[in-house]
Design a protein around this motif. Sequence first.
Motif, PDB file in Angstrom:
ATOM      1  N   GLU A   1     -13.466 -51.434 -33.882  1.00  0.00           N
ATOM      2  CA  GLU A   1     -14.170 -52.588 -33.351  1.00  0.00           C
ATOM      3  C   GLU A   1     -15.048 -52.131 -32.197  1.00  0.00           C
ATOM      4  N   VAL A   2     -16.250 -52.650 -32.148  1.00  0.00           N
ATOM      5  CA  VAL A   2     -17.175 -52.376 -31.051  1.00  0.00           C
ATOM      6  C   VAL A   2     -17.538 -53.702 -30.399  1.00  0.00           C
ATOM      7  N   LEU A   3     -17.393 -53.761 -29.071  1.00  0.00           N
ATOM      8  CA  LEU A   3     -17.668 -54.984 -28.329  1.00  0.00           C
ATOM      9  C   LEU A   3     -18.734 -54.714 -27.275  1.00  0.00           C
ATOM     10  N   ARG A   4     -19.681 -55.620 -27.168  1.00  0.00           N
ATOM     11  CA  ARG A   4     -20.712 -55.529 -26.122  1.00  0.00           C
ATOM     12  C   ARG A   4     -20.340 -56.496 -25.011  1.00  0.00           C
ATOM     13  N   VAL A   5     -20.243 -55.949 -23.803  1.00  0.00           N
ATOM     14  CA  VAL A   5     -19.786 -56.725 -22.654  1.00  0.00           C
ATOM     15  C   VAL A   5     -20.815 -56.609 -21.543  1.00  0.00           C
ATOM     16  N   VAL A   6     -21.159 -57.726 -20.922  1.00  0.00           N
ATOM     17  CA  VAL A   6     -21.949 -57.737 -19.695  1.00  0.00           C
ATOM     18  C   VAL A   6     -21.001 -58.135 -18.578  1.00  0.00           C
ATOM     19  N   LEU A   7     -20.761 -57.214 -17.653  1.00  0.00           N
ATOM     20  CA  LEU A   7     -19.765 -57.455 -16.613  1.00  0.00           C
ATOM     21  C   LEU A   7     -20.233 -58.563 -15.663  1.00  0.00           C
ATOM     22  N   PRO A   8     -19.319 -59.401 -15.205  1.00  0.00           N
ATOM     23  CA  PRO A   8     -19.730 -60.630 -14.513  1.00  0.00           C
ATOM     24  C   PRO A   8     -20.084 -60.478 -13.048  1.00  0.00           C
TER      25      PRO A   8
END
Length: 336
Positions: free
Chosen positions: A8-15
């Motif tokens: 699984e690959v997840l794209r995250v923008v840190l808050p």
Amino acid sequence: MPRVRELEVLRVVLPYGRRTECLLVKLTDYGGMTGWGEAVSPAPKSWSRLEETLGAVLIGVDWEHPDSVPSGDPAVDMACWDLWTRMRGVPLADAIGGTRTSLMATVRLTPDLSIESLVTRVNQQVCAGYGHVTLDVRPGWDVEPVRAVRAAYPALTLAVDCGNAYTDGGQLVALDSYGLEVIERPFPAGDVYAHADLQDQVSASVAVEVHRTADLDDYLTLRAARVLLLRPSAFPSISETRRAHDRAVAAGWDIQCAGGQGAGLARAATVAVGSLPGCTLPCDVTQPPRNNQIVTPIVGANAGVIAVPFTQPGLGHTVDETRLRRLAKDYFTFTG
């Protein structure tokens, strides 16, 4: 022998902070063991490239060692190392040749609204246990703040990070009179002659950052520095990071490991690499905000010291998947 059943690959923008984007990779083998990796500020085409190629590279494929997985992606490589070492019950630091169980830390301080405010922040960090401080400097914010900090703390070990922002070495030579340990990244990357000229003029060690072992060669030939700033997340693989370490050590250089951004996994890999015998300078994984991390325990320093997880396998940290999935902006999954 690892054999991946699901990835699984997840794209995250840190808050918090600069809202850094990260790609996180989760690998699950047929026995249910998992490995995690992270790429911080990935190249623009990383997402589409992984989506197009990763399934064929990993799903249902037997591999003996992370180096035999032809991903070319740092997050995938890190996940392979994490899975491979967890299956063997050994810490990543031990698997790559690390020897230290704890690391001294530097704390990085960005430019401030005033010199007085900067000195106050330095005082806070010294009181928190840090004996090494790195000041970010830029043209127009360099000599005066360094002079003020040195006047307030004559015995404090100081370094400056120039962010590749200088084109003239005059101000940097002036900084050398304040007893700096290291002048990091003074000139644009690749300007080897400027670095060599500065190193000839200052007693502080000049530090350069490269992202491939081959890029070290010209710096070594011209003796253009004495420190390698080693950022594992910027290398294509952990083994390539280790080769850069070995090349620098053979040349008699010191090494500082760095990698304070991201969701925690890249920081954990930085700590593992920082345990290598040649990483003699304080490690930099303390850049805030800590609230961005999705791992437990949090990767950071306590009283200026960073623990290396030598009692836990793999990266040595647990991913908070519930929080991660709340932060994820997009994801894809391959299943065998």
